[in-house]
Design a protein around this motif. Sequence first.
Motif, PDB file in Angstrom:
ATOM      1  N   ALA A  35       0.847  -1.198   0.000  1.00  0.00           N
ATOM      2  CA  ALA A  35       0.000   0.000   0.000  1.00  0.00           C
ATOM      3  C   ALA A  35       0.887   1.255   0.000  1.00  0.00           C
ATOM      4  O   ALA A  35       1.895   1.303  -0.691  1.00  0.00           O
ATOM      5  N   SER A  36       0.541   2.249   0.800  1.00  0.00           N
ATOM      6  CA  SER A  36       1.292   3.509   0.765  1.00  0.00           C
ATOM      7  C   SER A  36       2.697   3.401   1.348  1.00  0.00           C
ATOM      8  O   SER A  36       3.497   4.332   1.190  1.00  0.00           O
ATOM      9  N   LEU A  37       3.017   2.292   2.010  1.00  0.00           N
ATOM     10  CA  LEU A  37       4.396   2.090   2.458  1.00  0.00           C
ATOM     11  C   LEU A  37       5.332   1.938   1.263  1.00  0.00           C
ATOM     12  O   LEU A  37       6.553   2.065   1.404  1.00  0.00           O
ATOM     13  N   THR A  38       4.750   1.684   0.082  1.00  0.00           N
ATOM     14  CA  THR A  38       5.518   1.708  -1.167  1.00  0.00           C
ATOM     15  C   THR A  38       6.276   3.020  -1.314  1.00  0.00           C
ATOM     16  O   THR A  38       7.379   3.072  -1.866  1.00  0.00           O
ATOM     17  N   LYS A  39       5.692   4.099  -0.825  1.00  0.00           N
ATOM     18  CA  LYS A  39       6.295   5.430  -1.003  1.00  0.00           C
ATOM     19  C   LYS A  39       7.636   5.566  -0.290  1.00  0.00           C
ATOM     20  O   LYS A  39       8.399   6.496  -0.588  1.00  0.00           O
ATOM     21  N   LEU A  40       7.951   4.663   0.633  1.00  0.00           N
ATOM     22  CA  LEU A  40       9.280   4.683   1.248  1.00  0.00           C
ATOM     23  C   LEU A  40      10.351   4.392   0.206  1.00  0.00           C
ATOM     24  O   LEU A  40      11.414   5.019   0.200  1.00  0.00           O
ATOM     25  N   MET A  41      10.087   3.434  -0.681  1.00  0.00           N
ATOM     26  CA  MET A  41      11.046   3.155  -1.750  1.00  0.00           C
ATOM     27  C   MET A  41      11.057   4.280  -2.784  1.00  0.00           C
ATOM     28  O   MET A  41      12.123   4.649  -3.309  1.00  0.00           O
ATOM     29  N   THR A  42       9.885   4.833  -3.072  1.00  0.00           N
ATOM     30  CA  THR A  42       9.830   5.978  -3.982  1.00  0.00           C
ATOM     31  C   THR A  42      10.683   7.117  -3.441  1.00  0.00           C
ATOM     32  O   THR A  42      11.487   7.719  -4.168  1.00  0.00           O
ATOM     33  N   VAL A 202       2.158   6.205   6.791  1.00  0.00           N
ATOM     34  CA  VAL A 202       1.042   5.355   7.182  1.00  0.00           C
ATOM     35  C   VAL A 202       0.431   4.742   5.921  1.00  0.00           C
ATOM     36  O   VAL A 202       0.657   5.215   4.802  1.00  0.00           O
ATOM     37  N   ALA A 203      -0.359   3.678   6.121  1.00  0.00           N
ATOM     38  CA  ALA A 203      -0.942   2.978   4.972  1.00  0.00           C
ATOM     39  C   ALA A 203      -2.202   2.249   5.409  1.00  0.00           C
ATOM     40  O   ALA A 203      -2.404   1.965   6.603  1.00  0.00           O
ATOM     41  N   TYR A 204      -3.032   1.933   4.420  1.00  0.00           N
ATOM     42  CA  TYR A 204      -4.201   1.080   4.653  1.00  0.00           C
ATOM     43  C   TYR A 204      -4.508   0.310   3.377  1.00  0.00           C
ATOM     44  O   TYR A 204      -4.435   0.839   2.264  1.00  0.00           O
ATOM     45  N   ALA A 205      -4.844  -0.959   3.531  1.00  0.00           N
ATOM     46  CA  ALA A 205      -5.380  -1.795   2.455  1.00  0.00           C
ATOM     47  C   ALA A 205      -6.171  -2.918   3.110  1.00  0.00           C
ATOM     48  O   ALA A 205      -5.931  -3.263   4.275  1.00  0.00           O
ATOM     49  N   TYR A 210      -4.740  -1.379   8.888  1.00  0.00           N
ATOM     50  CA  TYR A 210      -4.077  -0.089   9.109  1.00  0.00           C
ATOM     51  C   TYR A 210      -2.634  -0.365   9.514  1.00  0.00           C
ATOM     52  O   TYR A 210      -2.378  -1.166  10.415  1.00  0.00           O
ATOM     53  N   ALA A 211      -1.705   0.290   8.835  1.00  0.00           N
ATOM     54  CA  ALA A 211      -0.282   0.009   9.026  1.00  0.00           C
ATOM     55  C   ALA A 211       0.498   1.307   9.153  1.00  0.00           C
ATOM     56  O   ALA A 211       0.039   2.372   8.725  1.00  0.00           O
ATOM     57  N   MET A 212       1.693   1.186   9.710  1.00  0.00           N
ATOM     58  CA  MET A 212       2.517   2.372   9.917  1.00  0.00           C
ATOM     59  C   MET A 212       3.976   1.995  10.009  1.00  0.00           C
ATOM     60  O   MET A 212       4.339   0.989  10.634  1.00  0.00           O
ATOM     61  N   ALA A 213       4.814   2.788   9.356  1.00  0.00           N
ATOM     62  CA  ALA A 213       6.256   2.780   9.601  1.00  0.00           C
ATOM     63  C   ALA A 213       6.558   4.057  10.350  1.00  0.00           C
ATOM     64  O   ALA A 213       6.264   5.155   9.860  1.00  0.00           O
ATOM     65  N   ALA A 214       7.110   3.934  11.549  1.00  0.00           N
ATOM     66  CA  ALA A 214       7.364   5.107  12.393  1.00  0.00           C
ATOM     67  C   ALA A 214       8.796   5.081  12.900  1.00  0.00           C
ATOM     68  O   ALA A 214       9.375   4.007  13.103  1.00  0.00           O
ATOM     69  N   THR A 215       9.348   6.260  13.103  1.00  0.00           N
ATOM     70  CA  THR A 215      10.684   6.361  13.689  1.00  0.00           C
ATOM     71  C   THR A 215      10.676   7.429  14.769  1.00  0.00           C
ATOM     72  O   THR A 215       9.927   8.403  14.692  1.00  0.00           O
ATOM     73  N   SER A 216      11.515   7.206  15.765  1.00  0.00           N
ATOM     74  CA  SER A 216      11.568   8.088  16.923  1.00  0.00           C
ATOM     75  C   SER A 216      13.010   8.220  17.382  1.00  0.00           C
ATOM     76  O   SER A 216      13.787   7.261  17.301  1.00  0.00           O
ATOM     77  N   ARG A 217      13.377   9.407  17.857  1.00  0.00           N
ATOM     78  CA  ARG A 217      14.724   9.646  18.382  1.00  0.00           C
ATOM     79  C   ARG A 217      14.595  10.261  19.773  1.00  0.00           C
ATOM     80  O   ARG A 217      13.917  11.269  19.953  1.00  0.00           O
TER      81      ARG A 217
END
Length: 361
Positions: A35-42, A202-205, A210-217
């Motif tokens: 889904a929209s997590l594809t945009k990480l590679m883009t 974030v993404a959904y399909a 409902y899915a998410m790639a998140a990062t925190s520092r």
Amino acid sequence: MPPPPEIAARGFILHDLGSQQTLAVRQPDQAVPPASLTKLMTAYLVYQAVDAGQLRLEDTLPVSDRAWQAAIGSGARALAAAGARLTVAELLQGMAVLGANDAAVALAEGVAGSVDDFVARMNRQAQVFGLRATQFRNPDGRAVSGQASTPRELAWIAVRLLTDFPQALTHYRQPALTLGGVRHASTNLLLLRDPSVDGLQVAYADRLGYAMAATSRRPVGGSERRLVALVVGTPSAQARATETQKLLNWGYSGFDVVRLFAAGQAVSTAPVWKGSARSVPLGRTQAILVAVPRGQAARIQTTLTRQDPLLAPLAQGQTVGTLHITLGTQPWQTLPLQALEAVPSAGWLGRTWDAIRLGIQ
């Protein structure tokens, strides 16, 4: 690893960026639509093109009819009308903050000339990363046959994006985007809840949930730790934020991170044969960190194996050994060690003498 808290998700993975360790997993290799997590590679390929000088952030790109249809046809929010021209930076921001499909397609066309050529680059990059289950069919993540990945491989794309192009966070950390005078909040709810969170997507399909790639520092003990979490299969947008937050919080509270060696510090010195120098320092160009369950740092032990005999020439950065880290008697982490300095070949006399000595040994 200690068990993570109960996470109301079908699958997840939590990665510590500094120590390069995976702290928690659940069903990380299940097949899912990206889904929209594809945009990480883009995003990775766009920043790669910018870094190589093939594209500039201030360059303007057109929003083609195909790009516009990618947003309208999927029901996603469009960043601009067909025919508009936006800068690369504006398109990256729209893709990062709003998950805009038209921005993803416009960037793909701007980088490769066509969507098909860009998708071919996406799949070649996936092969370079060693991803075996990931196949891309478009740059925006709309559901099409054959587009697939896994939580583990999607998390690895996020890790590589942050490692190779940390400047991407300039766009991902923005909590809102103003379009036509109207302020639109980021689709990443954690940006509004946790000041340590500064990305990602974030993404959904239907088959993904409902899915998410998140990062925190967060600052820890005078330094900083960065975690990357990827969560799939939560029941709602609110739940994906809540469960991802829970996973990140556990990653910080449940572990101590120990710096074993500084960046460029010699772990050991190894003898070199047939070289202009008799020895070479071994280490890594980045700090060697290890994450262990809280309170267990005193149990860390290290051993070193080398590829003896080491024969010159040796290039700086060449892998010549392995550092084995154990926690008590339990294998914990294995890291390659590189030559911190180049060692050219010795002259004819030196090479001949060392050949004789090796023969005697």
